[in-house]
Design an enzyme around this catalytic site. Structure first.
Site, PDB file in Angstrom:
ATOM      1  N   TYR A  21       0.873  -1.171   0.000  1.00  0.00           N
ATOM      2  CA  TYR A  21       0.000   0.000   0.000  1.00  0.00           C
ATOM      3  C   TYR A  21       0.912   1.224   0.000  1.00  0.00           C
ATOM      4  CZ  TYR A  21      -3.565   3.365   1.554  1.00  0.00           C
ATOM      5  OH  TYR A  21      -4.409   4.451   1.665  1.00  0.00           O
TER       6      TYR A  21
ATOM      7  N   ASP B  10      -2.246  -1.162  -4.211  1.00  0.00           N
ATOM      8  CA  ASP B  10      -2.633   0.213  -4.508  1.00  0.00           C
ATOM      9  C   ASP B  10      -1.337   1.023  -4.527  1.00  0.00           C
ATOM     10  OD1 ASP B  10      -3.480   2.821  -4.586  1.00  0.00           O
ATOM     11  OD2 ASP B  10      -4.750   2.717  -2.799  1.00  0.00           O
TER      12      ASP B  10
END
Length: 344
Positions: free
Chosen positions: A195, A234
């Protein structure tokens, strides 16, 4: 309103009374004429008024459509093309934007329908492992949490395949303390579930993000000396104009600054190069993985492609396809992405 006066002098009274009667009749005729004209104007403007009402109603409807989608829920009508499970496998990456919230909005429905061999989730926002994902289905579960702020960041990986080893970070405390990285070693590759930091409102964390990009790039090089890598997650960057709906108005927005895009280009342009798998298989497709709840962006296809599977070039022959499940919206403001690859 009308006021009247009277006089004691009869003659004068009668004269004035006659005069008043004539004046009243003239005034009455004038008022009748005005009233008739007003009625005509109203009659002539009926269509215009009706059209105006319709326009107002239409505008009101549009405003309602633009209101934030406050409580979306993922549906259950999934239509995924089957794979040959004897020869192929799926890895999924999904920013769930709070695991607890996502579970209430259909996350398990998606997981059951997709049935990946491995799923990497980001932004779990939990402070300890949960028991919501069946260990019967996914016996190997790994978590990393933010120790600097509760209910912030966090990653997890649920796998049907036992990894050879697991690392809970990339060896740099300032990034690992935010719970942003899990590294699983499998027989033929390393899976780095990530992330990536957001550059933040007014780009207050741009320097932090750039330092992260340099750090993880060095980490990749060390891993690739042993095995190729799969970088999933992400990544918080829209690499090219095709990767967001409104590039021209977002040149200094987090995720699309020239600094972030240049860093991502550099990571991909290693020697040998690393491959953005979705763009490799779908070079012209304008499909996004993130849609703000505001302004009903998913329905209008106003989004960003922020989620990626990046692989070492050496691993590319093993990759069959890279997909964005754009219809699977509601459990998060992101949609899942799916990598289909050969098992051996």
């Amino acid at each position: 309103m009308v006021t009247t006066r009277s006089s004691k002098n009869g003659k004068i009274t009668s004269f004035f009374e006659k005069k008043k009667t004539v004046e009243k009749e003239e005034i009455k005729e004038e008022e009748i004429g005005k009233t008739t004209n007003k009625k005509r104007k109203i009659d002539n403007n009926e269509t215009t008024s009706t059209n105006l009402i319709k326009k107002v109603k239409k505008t009101t409807t549009n405003k309602k459509e633009d209101k934030p989608l406050l409580n979306p829920v993922l549906g259950t009508d999934f239509d995924f093309e089957p794979i040959d499970t004897e020869k192929e496998m799926k890895i999924v990456s999904y920013n769930v934007g709070s695991l607890n919230a996502s579970l209430k909005k259909g996350f398990k429905n998606y997981l059951e329908a997709e049935n990946p061999d491995i799923i990497c989730i980001q932004e779990t926002k939990v402070n300890a492992p949960t028991h919501d994902i069946s260990r019967k289905d996914y016996p190997y579960q790994y978590w990393t949490f933010s120790t600097v702020k509760k209910g912030y960041s966090g990653c997890a990986v649920f796998s049907k395949i036992k990894p050879l080893s697991v690392e809970y970070g990339i060896g740099c405390a300032k990034f690992d303390d935010e719970g942003r990285n899990l590294v699983l070693e499998f027989e033929n590759y390393y899976l780095i579930a990530t992330y990536v930091p957001n550059a933040g409102n007014k780009l207050v964390r741009l320097d932090f993000k750039q330092e992260y990009s340099s750090t993880i790039e060095k980490f990749f090089k060390k891993l690739e000396e042993k095995k190729p890598i799969i970088w999933a997650g992400d990544l918080n960057v829209a690499h090219q104009k095709i990767d967001l709906a409104k590039p021209d108005s977002n040149l200094r927005s987090a995720g699309y600054t020239i600094e972030e895009r240049t860093d991502f280009t550099r990571i991909l342009s290693s020697n040998p190069p690393r491959i953005d798998t979705f763009r490799h298989f779908h070079p012209k497709d304008q499909i996004y993985s993130y849609f703000s709840y505001r302004f009903n962006c998913h329905a209008k296809n106003i989004g960003w492609r922020l989620d990626y599977f990046v692989v070492s070039e050496k691993l590319l022959p093993q990759i069959k396809d890279s997909l964005i499940r754009t219809k699977c919206y509601g459990a998060s403001d992101h949609v899942p992405i799916c990598l289909i690859m050969k098992k051996n």
